[in-house]
Design an enzyme around this catalytic site. Structure first.
Site, PDB file in Angstrom:
ATOM      1  N   GLY A 113       0.517 -40.880  -9.566  1.00 24.00           N
ATOM      2  CA  GLY A 113      -0.959 -40.908  -9.721  1.00 24.00           C
ATOM      3  C   GLY A 113      -1.843 -39.880  -9.323  1.00 24.00           C
ATOM      4  O   GLY A 113      -1.322 -38.608  -9.731  1.00 24.00           O
ATOM      5  N   SER A 114      -2.994 -39.875  -8.770  1.00 22.22           N
ATOM      6  CA  SER A 114      -4.021 -38.855  -8.655  1.00 22.22           C
ATOM      7  C   SER A 114      -3.385 -37.826  -7.705  1.00 22.22           C
ATOM      8  O   SER A 114      -3.908 -36.736  -7.712  1.00 22.22           O
ATOM      9  CB  SER A 114      -5.234 -39.398  -7.759  1.00 22.22           C
ATOM     10  OG  SER A 114      -5.764 -40.406  -8.452  1.00 22.22           O
ATOM     11  N   SER A 115      -2.204 -37.883  -6.945  1.00 24.20           N
ATOM     12  CA  SER A 115      -1.584 -37.069  -6.178  1.00 24.20           C
ATOM     13  C   SER A 115      -1.162 -35.924  -6.963  1.00 24.20           C
ATOM     14  O   SER A 115      -0.951 -34.630  -6.636  1.00 24.20           O
ATOM     15  CB  SER A 115      -0.581 -37.467  -5.435  1.00 24.20           C
ATOM     16  OG  SER A 115       0.387 -38.005  -6.039  1.00 24.20           O
TER      17      SER A 115
END
Lengths: 393, 597
Positions: B316-318
């Site tokens: 995801g956003s990581s």
């Protein structure tokens, strides 16, 4: 040294005829008995511990038998040879009756498939051991009486063989093939020395041999033992088991042995380690050197017996001569067969090693035999030294 | 005179004298038999004894195995993590009761032995059931070896042996003990009862640790009892010790915080990985749920996995900082470049990418701080798919880390033959690929180490391993500043702040994948970060799976764990504080809806 002095010393010896011992014979016999006691101790301790919960069980019993046997030997030495001579028929009857009685159901004790013992409480009497000696005593008397008849006629030759044949038949019924072979060997040897014509003798040997082969083939048990001995490694966990274990014991011994008490084969690997196969354990613990010493002791005893017989025959003491020959041949045959069996030269038979193996009957009879030989020696020596033949009577 | 006397007797009894010839014949026969006997015995005892001795040895000589001491596993400071202690294993030779020479009495003797009252006392000492011992001995009646009880305390074994029951013996074995228990068990794994590694590093380094069993020859009697020790063939070679890169203090700390977070959020599972920036060593690696390796009776299989290395998830956003690194490296963007994210969504055919708000025009660093999907997607499409993919790949995604850990996941980084815009967009903010927590930490390690990628290690490294410059130090530094923005006021990761240290990191909140695609109400909360931000010493990744309740964002669930663990780690590692004045900011944990990531 003058002739006079020689004759003087002879005169002196004759006065102490009863003290004329055959040191070679006695020391050898004593040596074998000591070896026997020690080896039974060594070979039986672990088995006794497992079976009886008492490691000294067999040693104590054997020690007791040894005392009994020495007393018996002493008694036999005390009996004049004439005593045996006169009782030839009685001894024959005793032997035959004993061999019949042991076969009666409920009386004979069976161990490992053979009915050889008559039990008296905790003591077991092995009839065949006594029968061997008694039959020899009878045959010696017969030969002494019928010297001419034996040498010249078929009938004179056949009669003692018939009697022995009956005894052999009873022995085979137990079955005790080993004892049969021993008694046949001794009697045939005695007949040969008595001057049986060679033609007749060879004929009888042929017939006996044929009967022997028949006896082997007629019983699976004997056949198995025979084939097991020719190549024991072929069935090393079956019929060849005991022999392979015995051979391994010999192989471990090498020159000087693994040392007293250090045998591995006695630790349940070799069955009958303290009875019929005690020599294998001895060979393992004392090596070739020990084996040769023990064999030498037997050689001395047998030689002294046979030589004694020859000496007696020179003196014309025919009964004494045949008796000595018979005993010598009995001991020779039994020890040769036992040793031959334990090293795989002969098929397995249940025969004890005289004076050494565990077993009261064998030990007592062996000691009696030694006692008789000692007595014979004393009497023959007395005659040789110019004494009267009837002094012994 | 004698001659005369003989003559007289021979005349009187002429038939009496034995023929000398016949006498000699008999003696010769006996001599021949005797020679055969002597020859045979000489042959057996000294000529051909080698064969017989070999046969004898085959029946009597046995080898006994001497267990080797398994090497100790320690942490980087020498604290024991796995130790083998000597214990006794009691065994029985049922054949001891047998009488091999008498098959008839054999069974009777065996039953006597089996019914001996002494077994009740043995059972009492071992806290076992006497009847079950007897049943076991009965079923092993024809064997020479039956286990009585394995790995007994030496003093108990002494008491049992002192009872003197026939056939009961003991042998030295070793028992593995794990002092850190559940805290380090996923890394260490465990051994089976034979001291062979079954899981984790015990399995991976089994040959190194196990040592070499020794051999001794013994002489056995026919019942299988040892008569004599013949000697040592070869002594047991003890195994080699293994020093891990783990710092047990950090491991405890991480475990405690992760466990309390899982409890507080009623999460299904969680992992935490901590790496040393300078060396690539793993300083801590913990997971929930865990288990006690010293007592595995009630072990659940799901607790066994070292999730930080075996379980893959969509990051995801990581992944956004990695996309930014690609953007900066391309030269087309710099941290101040502005991207218009209006109207807060982006359509690709039937698919729509959304931000939680319409953020309007954002600078690059704000895109990361606010975690804008639209902004990241626009940048990625500008860069094209292969450029983003190449950055991810260089960071180690989609490849095994090379630690050789049993069951390690490699993740998947798909490389389409032809890139569609939607694929480029979703990849840029961390969907359509999957990674392990360790891989995620490794990619952040590159950012922390000024663009140098070093091999990871679970073993303590004496020297700094040779690394490879993946991206320029400048790009790495710029991305780190963006990561710092994330935890500053207005970012999604403010709760990751650490007193006295400037830290940086990125939140992630991904929909969990269920049986039929993405689950609507199940999430994974992530936080990947490092400290101190200017010259990072430690990289840490926190993954919490399926937190229940109101809080489920990475910034709400994972970031606080990061904060607490990192704060204590900095103190334990004696890292110089770089932001003495920021104590006040730590209180600013309030999260506006816009700061959620």
């Amino acid at each position: 040294m003058t002739v006079a002095s020689v004759s003087n010393s002879r005169m002196e010896m004759s006065e102490h005829a009863s003290l004329h011992f055959d040191a070679w014979l006695l020391l050898s016999a004593l040596g074998l008995m000591v070896v026997g006691l020690i080896m039974i101790g060594s070979a039986s301790m672990d088995i006794a511990d497992l079976k009886m919960g008492q490691p000294f069980y067999y040693v104590i019993r054997h020690g007791s038998f040894l005392i009994l046997a020495l007393v018996s030997g002493l008694v036999a030495y005390g009996l004049p040879i004439e005593w045996w001579h006169k009782r030839g028929w009685l001894l024959l009857s005793l032997a035959l009756v004993g061999l019949v009685v042991v076969l009666l159901p409920g009386i004979g004790k069976t161990v490992n498939g053979s009915t050889r013992w008559i039990g008296f409480g905790s003591l077991n009497l092995q009839v065949s051991e006594f029968a061997k000696l008694f039959l020899v005593a009878y045959v010696a008397g017969y030969l002494a009486r019928r010297q001419g008849e034996i040498a010249d006629t078929w009938w004179g030759f056949a009669k003692p063989l018939l009697v022995i044949g009956i005894a052999a038949g009873l022995l085979m019924k137990e079955p005790d093939f080993g004892a049969t072979v021993v008694i046949m060997t001794a009697v045939l040897g005695m007949l040969f020395l008595a001057g049986v014509s060679l033609v007749r003798f060879c004929a009888v040997i042929g017939v006996t041999g044929a009967l022997g082969v028949l006896a082997v083939l007629s019983s699976d048990y004997r056949y198995e033992r025979l084939t097991g001995y020719i190549d024991p490694w072929a069935d090393q966990f079956g019929s060849g088991y005991q022999l392979t274990q015995a051979l391994i014991a010999f192989g471990r011994g090498e020159w000087f042995g693994v040392g007293l008490g250090n045998s591995v084969q006695k630790l349940f690997y070799l069955p009958e380690a303290h009875t019929d196969f005690v020599f294998a354990i001895f060979a393992e613990e004392f090596g070739l050197l020990g084996s040769l010493v023990v064999i030498s002791l037997f050689v001395i005893i047998v030689w002294r017996a046979l030589w004694l017989g020859y000496r007696a025959s020179i003196q014309g003491l025919n009964y004494s001569a045949y008796f000595a020959y018979g005993i010598g041949l009995l001991l020779a045959a039994q020890s040769l067969i036992n040793l031959g069996v334990s090293c795989g030269l002969l098929p397995t038979k249940g025969l004890t090693l005289p004076l050494v193996s565990y077993g009261g009957s064998s030990l007592i009879v062996s000691c009696i035999a030694i006692g008789i030989l000692t007595r014979l020696n004393a009497e023959v020596a007395m005659v040789e030294n110019g004494g009267q033949q009837d002094i012994s009577a | 005179m004698k001659q005369e006397a003989n003559n007289v007797r021979e005349i009187s009894q002429p038939e009496g004298k034995t023929s000398l010839g016949r006498f000699a014949f008999i003696v010769s026969c006996l001599a021949i038999a005797l020679s055969a006997l002597i020859f045979r015995i000489v042959d057996l005892q000294v000529l051909d004894n080698a064969f017989l001795q070999k046969q004898g040895d085959a029946r009597t000589v046995r080898y006994e195995v001497l267990d080797a001491h398994r090497g100790m596993i320690t942490d980087r400071n020498g604290e024991p993590l796995a130790v083998s202690t000597p214990v006794e294993t009691l065994w029985v030779n049922p054949s001891v009761a047998r009488d091999p020479t008498d098959s008839k009495k054999d069974e009777k003797k065996f039953q006597e032995w089996l019914n001996c009252e002494c077994w009740n006392r043995v059972a009492g000492l071992l806290k076992m059931d006497a009847q079950s011992i007897r049943a076991r001995l009965q079923s092993g009646a024809n064997k020479e070896f039956v286990y009585l009880d394995r790995k007994v305390a030496p003093e108990v074994a002494q008491q049992v042996l002192a009872l003197g029951v026939a056939g009961v013996h003991s042998r030295r074995e070793y028992k593995r003990f794990y002092p850190a228990g559940e805290v380090a068990t996923h890394l260490l794994g465990f051994v089976n009862i034979d001291e062979n590694g079954q899981e984790g590093l015990e399995l991976a380094y089994n040959d190194w640790l196990a040592g070499k069993a020794g051999k001794a020859t013994v002489l056995k009697d026919r019942r299988g009892e040892v008569i004599k020790e013949l000697g040592l063939v070869e002594d047991a070679q003890p195994g080699n010790p293994l020093q891990l890169s783990i710092d047990l203090r950090l491991q405890y700390l991480a475990y405690r915080e992760l466990k309390s977070a899982v409890k507080a959020h009623k999460a299904k599972s969680a992992s935490l990985v901590m790496l040393d920036v300078d060396t690539g060593e793993v300083l801590a690696m913990v997971n929930q749920p865990s288990y006690n390796p010293n007592n595995r009776k009630r072990l659940r299989v799901s607790s066994l996995r070292n999730r930080a290395m075996t379980d893959v998830f969509e990051p995801g956003s990581s992944m956004k900082p990695l996309t930014m690194a690609a953007a900066l490296e391309s030269g087309k963007f710099n941290p101040d470049s502005e991207i218009d994210t209006s109207p807060g969504y982006l359509r690709f055919g039937r698919s729509t990418i959304r931000d939680t708000h319409n953020y309007g025009v954002l600078r690059l660093e704000d895109i990361v701080a606010k975690s804008s999907n639209v902004g990241t997607s626009k940048i990625a499409i500008g860069l094209t798919g292969p450029v983003v993919w190449d950055m991810f790949y260089r960071m180690g995604l989609g490849q095994l880390t090379g630690l050789g850990f049993p069951g390690e996941g490699g993740g998947v980084l798909p490389q389409p033959y032809k890139w569609k815009n939607i694929q480029v967009a979703t990849l840029s903010y961390g969907y359509g690929l999957n990674v392990t927590a360790l891989q995620l930490a490794q990619s952040y390690l590159v950012l922390a180490a000024d663009g140098v990628k070093r091999p990871l290690s679970l073993l303590k490294q004496e020297n700094q391993p040779q690394g490879e410059q993946i991206i320029s130090a400048d790009v790495a530094h710029k991305v780190r500043l963006m990561l710092n923005k994330v935890v500053e006021k207005g970012g999604t990761g403010t709760r990751a702040q650490v007193a006295s240290y400037r830290v940086g990191g990125k939140t992630g909140t991904v929909h969990a994948v269920g049986n039929s695609g993405y689950e609507e109400s199940e999430y994974k909360a992530l936080f990947a970060g490092m400290a101190p931000i200017d010259s990072p010493k430690v990289v840490m990744v926190v993954v919490v799976d399926a937190p229940q309740g109101d809080e489920y964002y990475g910034g709400e669930v994972a970031a606080p764990v990061f904060s607490r663990v990192m704060e204590n780690t900095m103190r334990i590692l004696n890292v110089t504080p770089d932001s003495v004045g920021n104590q006040g900011r730590i209180a600013a944990h309030g999260l506006s809806s816009g700061e959620r990531g």
